[in-house]
Design a protein around this motif. Structure first.
Motif, short mmCIF file in Angstrom:
data_model
loop_
_atom_site.label_atom_id
_atom_site.label_comp_id
_atom_site.label_asym_id
_atom_site.label_seq_id
_atom_site.Cartn_x
_atom_site.Cartn_y
_atom_site.Cartn_z
N LYS A 204 0.82 -1.53 -0.02
CA LYS A 204 0.27 0.21 0.00
C LYS A 204 0.62 1.43 0.06
N LYS A 205 2.01 1.21 0.88
CA LYS A 205 2.74 2.47 0.86
C LYS A 205 4.33 2.10 1.17
N LEU A 206 5.43 2.60 0.21
CA LEU A 206 6.63 2.34 0.61
C LEU A 206 7.27 3.80 0.45
N ASP A 207 7.71 4.42 1.43
CA ASP A 207 8.14 5.86 1.57
C ASP A 207 9.44 5.52 2.19
N PHE A 208 10.57 6.34 1.61
CA PHE A 208 11.96 6.33 2.33
C PHE A 208 12.67 7.45 1.96
N ARG A 209 13.71 7.87 2.50
CA ARG A 209 14.55 9.19 1.88
C ARG A 209 15.88 8.78 1.85
N LEU A 210 16.75 9.15 1.00
CA LEU A 210 18.01 9.07 0.69
C LEU A 210 18.80 9.97 1.14
N LYS A 211 20.11 9.91 1.97
CA LYS A 211 20.81 10.86 2.30
C LYS A 211 22.41 10.60 2.24
N VAL A 212 23.06 11.36 1.62
CA VAL A 212 24.65 10.91 1.47
C VAL A 212 25.29 11.62 2.95
N ILE A 213 25.92 10.62 3.44
CA ILE A 213 26.53 10.89 4.52
C ILE A 213 27.72 12.16 4.51
N GLY A 214 27.25 13.16 5.35
CA GLY A 214 28.27 14.06 4.97
C GLY A 214 28.12 15.03 3.99
N GLY A 215 27.04 14.72 3.19
CA GLY A 215 26.73 15.54 1.99
C GLY A 215 25.18 15.60 1.77
N GLU A 216 24.92 16.16 0.52
CA GLU A 216 23.43 16.18 -0.02
C GLU A 216 23.51 15.30 -1.44
N ILE A 217 22.59 14.27 -1.35
CA ILE A 217 22.33 13.50 -2.75
C ILE A 217 21.99 14.12 -3.77
N SER A 218 21.14 15.48 -3.46
CA SER A 218 20.71 16.32 -4.75
C SER A 218 21.86 16.91 -5.74
N ALA A 219 22.84 16.69 -4.99
CA ALA A 219 24.15 17.30 -5.72
C ALA A 219 24.78 16.40 -6.87
N LEU A 220 24.18 15.22 -6.68
CA LEU A 220 24.51 14.20 -7.62
C LEU A 220 23.47 13.82 -8.60
N PRO A 221 23.19 14.47 -9.68
CA PRO A 221 21.97 14.47 -10.23
C PRO A 221 21.80 12.81 -10.82
N GLY A 222 20.62 12.28 -10.67
CA GLY A 222 20.51 10.85 -11.63
C GLY A 222 20.70 9.84 -10.38
N ILE A 223 21.60 10.13 -9.53
CA ILE A 223 21.83 8.94 -8.39
C ILE A 223 20.61 8.64 -7.55
N SER A 224 19.83 9.65 -7.10
CA SER A 224 18.93 9.46 -6.08
C SER A 224 17.75 8.73 -6.85
N ASP A 225 17.31 9.28 -8.04
CA ASP A 225 16.07 8.37 -8.64
C ASP A 225 16.57 7.09 -9.06
N ALA A 226 17.73 6.77 -9.57
CA ALA A 226 18.21 5.45 -9.90
C ALA A 226 18.30 4.39 -8.75
N LEU A 227 18.66 5.14 -7.71
CA LEU A 227 18.74 4.18 -6.38
C LEU A 227 17.26 3.92 -5.87
N GLU A 228 16.46 4.83 -5.99
CA GLU A 228 15.13 4.68 -5.60
C GLU A 228 14.13 3.71 -6.40
#
Length: 573
Positions: A204-228
């Motif tokens: 029914k629902k599967l939510d989570f958030r990705l975070k680079v330890i010591g950084g911000e994953i949004s600085a790496l375009p494409g990585i977040s969507d690919a991992l999700e």
């Protein structure tokens, strides 16, 4: 004297008011006591008592009698043993999930492994349990609904193709779903079942958030969507129904409990109509995604039809079915925006259990925005599908009308038999004629308008600007060719596709017009090819028939071909 009379009347009125008020309060208190007793009686009623009191058709639509039972006791005990479950299950999950993550690893990532995995201190909560009555299997099937707002500590060791190592933390996990447990087979030995199968029956629902330890994953375009996408695909492929994990309890061979195909589903994506326009300039460029299981290697994509809100695909797909009772076939139509993300136009779904094995089901499905929420009043268009489910145990018994070897339609067979028996008895001719009237010819008619010859001059310069209008009289589908300026022998060589629902009774009309910029378009004439003879791929040449005056000897040549392979099927009405 008047004073005393007034005082007596005032006292009497006051006493009357007090007595009336006291009686009113006593009456209200009595009614409240009766109402409280009635409410107490209702609170003690069971679901069966409620159903006996009122039939189900008298209840409003928002009243639902749940078949689930509460599991407060199980949640309390699970909270106590959760630290031990965390220690035991963390390593097992890590070993079993890592190969699946590697299977769906994005191209831009060179390596994807767990560097840390613990389930945290918050135990999941089971919100209900229900027993599934299944008379086909000798086992016990139950479903448990689970809600988990986890504080798990999950760190992924990600290495990109450039050699950059990224420790990525999976945070704020929120999950709601229904797990299915199957205890099978039942045996005469404690604990009375041989194995346990478990699977995620519904997510029914599967939510989570990705975070680079010591950084911000949004600085790496494409990585977040690919991992999700990788994580969601891993969950879908590893434990989502009909996939199931088998845990033997008593030693034995339980290979029959594992996931196995049970049949094939043939899907013919015919067309869509009245689609919502997603483009500001021009029309949408629709394409369709069709799937039974939403995995990248099991999803089929159609070709893109540019600038068309009534696309005709006429494409055939085949899927493997693992559980016809619970699986569905889903079609999603998108607007192709090139390098940008495609816009969803609408979705539709058909349950496989609604299909009759071995019989083609022809359906028009209304497109909705969200398959979970069907209350979509916006008109997003419709999609036309032809579906055929063939279980493996009957695949050799029933012929597949989608198969390539079925190239001759029933109408063609009837007409061929009529021609072969042209010298036969009158009874045979009457029988063939009656069969012909019963035929319903369906499919895609492909019309190629090639050229016109010796068209009459309609302009003062001795020329014409001709174009051809094509239409089916019954279905009212219309197309037109381009305009060929200043020509009496135009060449078009343009092809148009028509979806024919009843080719025996429909009529293809070719009308030749002269195009004038500042005046009304004038008609040269019309040709009416016979659809009954269109399937043989022959050329049709017809005389123009103007509305009045002298008949012209000019001809319009057109090649009319109706493709029946993967284009449609015929049946007896």
């Amino acid at each position: 004297m008047g004073f005393w009379v007034g005082m007596v009347l005032g006292i009497a009125a006051g006493v009357a008011i007090i007595v009336g008020f006291a009686r009113c309060e006593n009456s209200r208190a009595a009614r409240r006591r009766e109402l409280a007793a009635t409410v107490a009686s209702f609170s003690k009623m069971t679901i069966e008592d409620s159903r006996k009191l009122l039939p189900s058709d008298l209840y409003p639509s928002w009243v639902v009698f749940s078949s689930q039972q509460k599991l407060k006791w199980l949640n309390q005990e699970l909270t106590k043993i959760w630290p031990f479950v965390n220690e035991a299950a963390s390593e097992l999950i890590k070993i079993s999930v890592e190969p699946v993550l590697e299977q769906y690893r994005p191209i831009i990532i060179a390596s994807l492994k767990f560097s840390k995995l613990t389930l945290g201190t918050v135990a999941p909560q089971f919100t209900g349990i229900s027993i599934i009555e299944n008379t086909q299997e000798s086992g016990i099937v139950m479903e448990l609904e689970m809600n988990w707002d986890a504080n798990a500590s999950i760190i992924l060791d990600v290495k990109t193709l450039l050699g950059v190592a990224l420790p990525i933390q999976v945070k704020d996990i929120g999950f709601t779903g229904i797990f299915r447990l199957i205890f099978k087979p039942l045996v005469e030995e404690l604990p009375c079942f041989g194995a346990v199968c478990f699977s995620l029956r519904k997510k029914k629902k599967l939510d989570f958030r990705l975070k680079v330890i010591g950084g911000e994953i949004s600085a790496l375009p494409g990585i977040s969507d690919a991992l999700e996408d990788t994580i969601k695909n891993a969950v879908e492929d590893s434990i989502t129904w009909p996939v199931r994990k088998v845990i033997p309890i008593i030693p034995g061979d339980y290979s029959d409990l594992e996931l196995k195909p049970v049949g094939t589903l043939e899907v013919k994506l015919v067309q869509a109509r009245d689609l919502t326009n997603k483009d500001l300039i021009g029309k949408s460029d629709p394409f369709a995604i069709v799937y039974v299981r939403p995995l990248p290697d099991k999803m089929k994509r159609s070709k893109t039809i540019n600038n068309d809100l009534n696309p005709i695909w006429n494409e055939h797909f085949e899927f493997i079915v693992e559980d016809a009772d619970t699986q569905t076939v889903t079609v999603k139509i998108y607007d192709d925006d090139g390098i940008q993300e495609s816009d969803l136009i609408g979705s539709a779904q058909v349950r496989l259990k609604d299909l009759q094995p071995g019989k083609v089901k022809d359906v028009w499905l209304k497109l909705v925005k969200d398959l979970e929420i069907q209350r979509d009043r916006k008109d997003r268009g419709q999609v036309h599908l032809e579906l055929l489910y063939c279980p493996f145990d009957m695949k050799d018994e029933a012929p597949n009308p989608f198969a390539p070897q079925f190239t001759m339609t029933s109408l063609e067979r009837t007409m061929t038999n009529m021609e072969n028996r042209s010298g036969g008895s009158s009874f045979d001719m009457m029988s063939s004629s009656r069969k012909k009237k019963e035929i319903i010819m369906r499919g895609v008619l492909s019309v190629t308008v090639i050229s016109g010859e010796d068209l009459p001059a309609m302009d003062m310069n001795g020329k014409s600007d001709p174009y051809v209008g094509l239409s089916l009289k019954k279905s009212k589908t219309k197309y037109k060719t381009r305009v060929v300026n200043e020509s009496l022998n135009p060449v078009w060589n343009q092809t148009f596709d028509f979806v024919v629902e009843d080719g025996l009774h429909d009529m293809l009309i070719l009308e030749v017009y002269d195009h004038d910029t500042f005046r009304r378009v004038r008609l040269h004439g019309a040709v009416h090819p016979d659809l009954n003879k269109s399937h043989v791929g022959r050329r049709v040449r017809g005389k123009l028939q103007p509305g009045g005056g002298k008949e012209r000897e000019a001809e319009v040549a057109s090649e009319v071909v109706a493709t029946t392979n993967h284009a449609g099927y015929t049946g007896i009405g």
